[in-house]
Design an enzyme around this catalytic site. Structure first.
Site, PDB file in Angstrom:
ATOM      1  N   ASN A   9       0.880  -1.132   0.076  1.00  0.00           N
ATOM      2  CA  ASN A   9       0.057  -0.053   0.097  1.00  0.00           C
ATOM      3  C   ASN A   9       0.955   1.356   0.212  1.00  0.00           C
ATOM      4  O   ASN A   9       1.471   1.607   1.064  1.00  0.00           O
ATOM      5  CB  ASN A   9      -0.804  -0.130   1.316  1.00  0.00           C
ATOM      6  CG  ASN A   9      -1.725   1.082   1.436  1.00  0.00           C
ATOM      7  OD1 ASN A   9      -1.731   2.069   0.585  1.00  0.00           O
ATOM      8  ND2 ASN A   9      -2.406   1.425   2.526  1.00  0.00           N
ATOM      9  N   LYS A  11       0.054   4.378  -0.320  1.00  0.00           N
ATOM     10  CA  LYS A  11      -0.279   5.355   0.277  1.00  0.00           C
ATOM     11  C   LYS A  11      -0.259   6.559  -0.713  1.00  0.00           C
ATOM     12  O   LYS A  11      -0.058   6.653  -2.152  1.00  0.00           O
ATOM     13  CB  LYS A  11      -0.202   5.767   1.497  1.00  0.00           C
ATOM     14  CG  LYS A  11      -0.187   4.655   2.443  1.00  0.00           C
ATOM     15  CD  LYS A  11       0.033   4.938   4.173  1.00  0.00           C
ATOM     16  CE  LYS A  11      -0.108   3.166   4.580  1.00  0.00           C
ATOM     17  NZ  LYS A  11       0.025   3.323   5.995  1.00  0.00           N
ATOM     18  N   HIS A  95      -9.469   1.261   4.931  1.00  0.00           N
ATOM     19  CA  HIS A  95      -8.146   1.372   5.624  1.00  0.00           C
ATOM     20  C   HIS A  95      -8.196   2.527   6.664  1.00  0.00           C
ATOM     21  O   HIS A  95      -9.196   3.502   6.609  1.00  0.00           O
ATOM     22  CB  HIS A  95      -6.980   2.067   4.612  1.00  0.00           C
ATOM     23  CG  HIS A  95      -5.637   1.744   5.265  1.00  0.00           C
ATOM     24  ND1 HIS A  95      -5.413   2.862   6.003  1.00  0.00           N
ATOM     25  CD2 HIS A  95      -4.638   1.035   5.079  1.00  0.00           C
ATOM     26  CE1 HIS A  95      -4.080   2.543   6.407  1.00  0.00           C
ATOM     27  NE2 HIS A  95      -3.713   1.386   5.755  1.00  0.00           N
ATOM     28  N   GLU A  97      -6.785   4.930   7.614  1.00  0.00           N
ATOM     29  CA  GLU A  97      -6.425   6.266   7.377  1.00  0.00           C
ATOM     30  C   GLU A  97      -7.712   7.023   6.720  1.00  0.00           C
ATOM     31  O   GLU A  97      -7.898   8.254   6.873  1.00  0.00           O
ATOM     32  CB  GLU A  97      -5.076   6.451   6.590  1.00  0.00           C
ATOM     33  CG  GLU A  97      -4.086   6.112   7.272  1.00  0.00           C
ATOM     34  CD  GLU A  97      -2.810   5.531   6.337  1.00  0.00           C
ATOM     35  OE1 GLU A  97      -2.795   5.503   5.401  1.00  0.00           O
ATOM     36  OE2 GLU A  97      -1.880   5.029   7.410  1.00  0.00           O
ATOM     37  N   GLU A 167      -5.163  -4.575  10.608  1.00  0.00           N
ATOM     38  CA  GLU A 167      -4.044  -3.639  11.088  1.00  0.00           C
ATOM     39  C   GLU A 167      -4.373  -2.734  11.960  1.00  0.00           C
ATOM     40  O   GLU A 167      -5.261  -1.750  12.036  1.00  0.00           O
ATOM     41  CB  GLU A 167      -4.231  -2.486   9.655  1.00  0.00           C
ATOM     42  CG  GLU A 167      -4.054  -3.220   8.115  1.00  0.00           C
ATOM     43  CD  GLU A 167      -3.360  -2.310   7.177  1.00  0.00           C
ATOM     44  OE1 GLU A 167      -2.201  -2.583   6.804  1.00  0.00           O
ATOM     45  OE2 GLU A 167      -3.829  -1.073   7.130  1.00  0.00           O
ATOM     46  N   GLY A 173       3.064   2.720  10.743  1.00  0.00           N
ATOM     47  CA  GLY A 173       3.814   3.689  10.560  1.00  0.00           C
ATOM     48  C   GLY A 173       4.551   4.234  11.862  1.00  0.00           C
ATOM     49  O   GLY A 173       5.146   5.120  11.609  1.00  0.00           O
ATOM     50  N   SER A 213       3.969  -1.989  10.319  1.00  0.00           N
ATOM     51  CA  SER A 213       5.217  -1.779  10.430  1.00  0.00           C
ATOM     52  C   SER A 213       5.737  -3.303   9.988  1.00  0.00           C
ATOM     53  O   SER A 213       6.832  -3.810  10.789  1.00  0.00           O
ATOM     54  CB  SER A 213       5.541  -1.498  11.888  1.00  0.00           C
ATOM     55  OG  SER A 213       5.307  -0.325  12.121  1.00  0.00           O
TER      56      SER A 213
END
Ligand code: 13P
Length: 249
Positions: A9, A11, A95, A97, A167, A173, A213
């Site tokens: 991904n 992003k 996702h 985000e 996730e 991250g 991560s």
């Protein structure tokens, strides 16, 4: 046997030129990697370049989001049929985000999921708890709510075509990977949810990826867990050598 999936991904990273340069380096590094499916998800504007560069390779291209309507006055949006025509095979939906910064709800994730399936594409449905939710011991409640919120409307046949990604938001991250055991516990819980709603055969075949991560130096221990069927990789998927090392765990 569930075939592993290693998905990148990207992003908000990589122009068309950067996408082409990545795939030229990446393709030979994974040309012999027949043990898993490889998916790369660039931003919308780089999809065409990615599809062209990945042609005749073992790399599938996916999108990072989609809108559920088929057409209309929805400025800025893209349909699942448009993504299919562009050569995508997968679409990430829900996702964290998107949930966090764009206020996506479980209901919207469900509509996106149905749109992706009806366009003949494979959705990668993301679920995961925040640090606050984990500390409040709400992980299972959150996972059940997100999983059923997204999947409850599906038939068993539709469900058999999806991929789920666990996730945990606190691991994305941050460099703070979930331990393989902690991830496996969440995966087991999700598989049990799938079993209760769609039955054992569909649950046993469901592929559940871990994201948060994932790096070349921790992928092996994650993949050693029977419950972990692959990875959804952000930061460490941006360099060809790094993502190739993850694919070739
Ligand atoms: P990182 O690998 O950068 O933690 O991102 C994970 C992720 O969000 C993949 O979708």
């Amino acid at each position: 046997m569930r075939r592993p999936v290693l998905a990148a991904n990207w992003k908000l990273h990589k122009t068309q030129a950067e996408t082409r340069a990545f795939l030229e380096k990446f393709k030979p590094l994974v040309a012999q990697s027949s043990h898993c499916e490889i998916v790369v998800c660039p931003p919308f504007t780089s999809l065409g370049a990615a599809v062209a560069a990945a042609r005749d390779s073992n790399i599938a291209i996916g999108a990072q989001d989609v809108f559920w309507e088929k057409k209309g006055a929805y400025t800025g949006e893209v349909t699942a049929a448009m993504l299919a025509e562009a050569g995508c095979q997968h679409v990430i939906v829900g996702h964290s985000e998107r949930r966090q910064y764009f206020h996506e709800t479980d209901g919207e994730v469900s509509r996106k999921l149905l749109a992706v399936l009806s366009a003949g594409l494979t959705p990668i449905v993301c679920v995961g708890e925040t640090l606050q939710e984990r500390e409040a011991k709400a992980t299972e409640a959150v996972l059940a709510r997100q999983f059923l919120g997204a999947c409850n409307a599906l038939t068993t046949t539709q469900f058999s075509r999806i991929i789920v990604a666990y996730e945990p938001v606190w691991a994305i991250g941050t460099g703070q990977t979930a331990t393989p055991e902690l991830a496996a516990t969440a995966h087991r819980f999700l598989r049990q949810q799938a079993d209760e709603r769609f039955g054992a055969p569909a649950a046993q075949e469901l592929r559940i990826l871990y994201g948060g991560s994932v790096k070349p130096d921790n992928v092996k221990s994650l993949m050693a867990q029977r419950e972990i069927d692959g990875g959804l990789v952000g930061g460490a998927s941006l360099e060809p050598e790094s993502f190739a090392a993850i694919v070739n765990f």
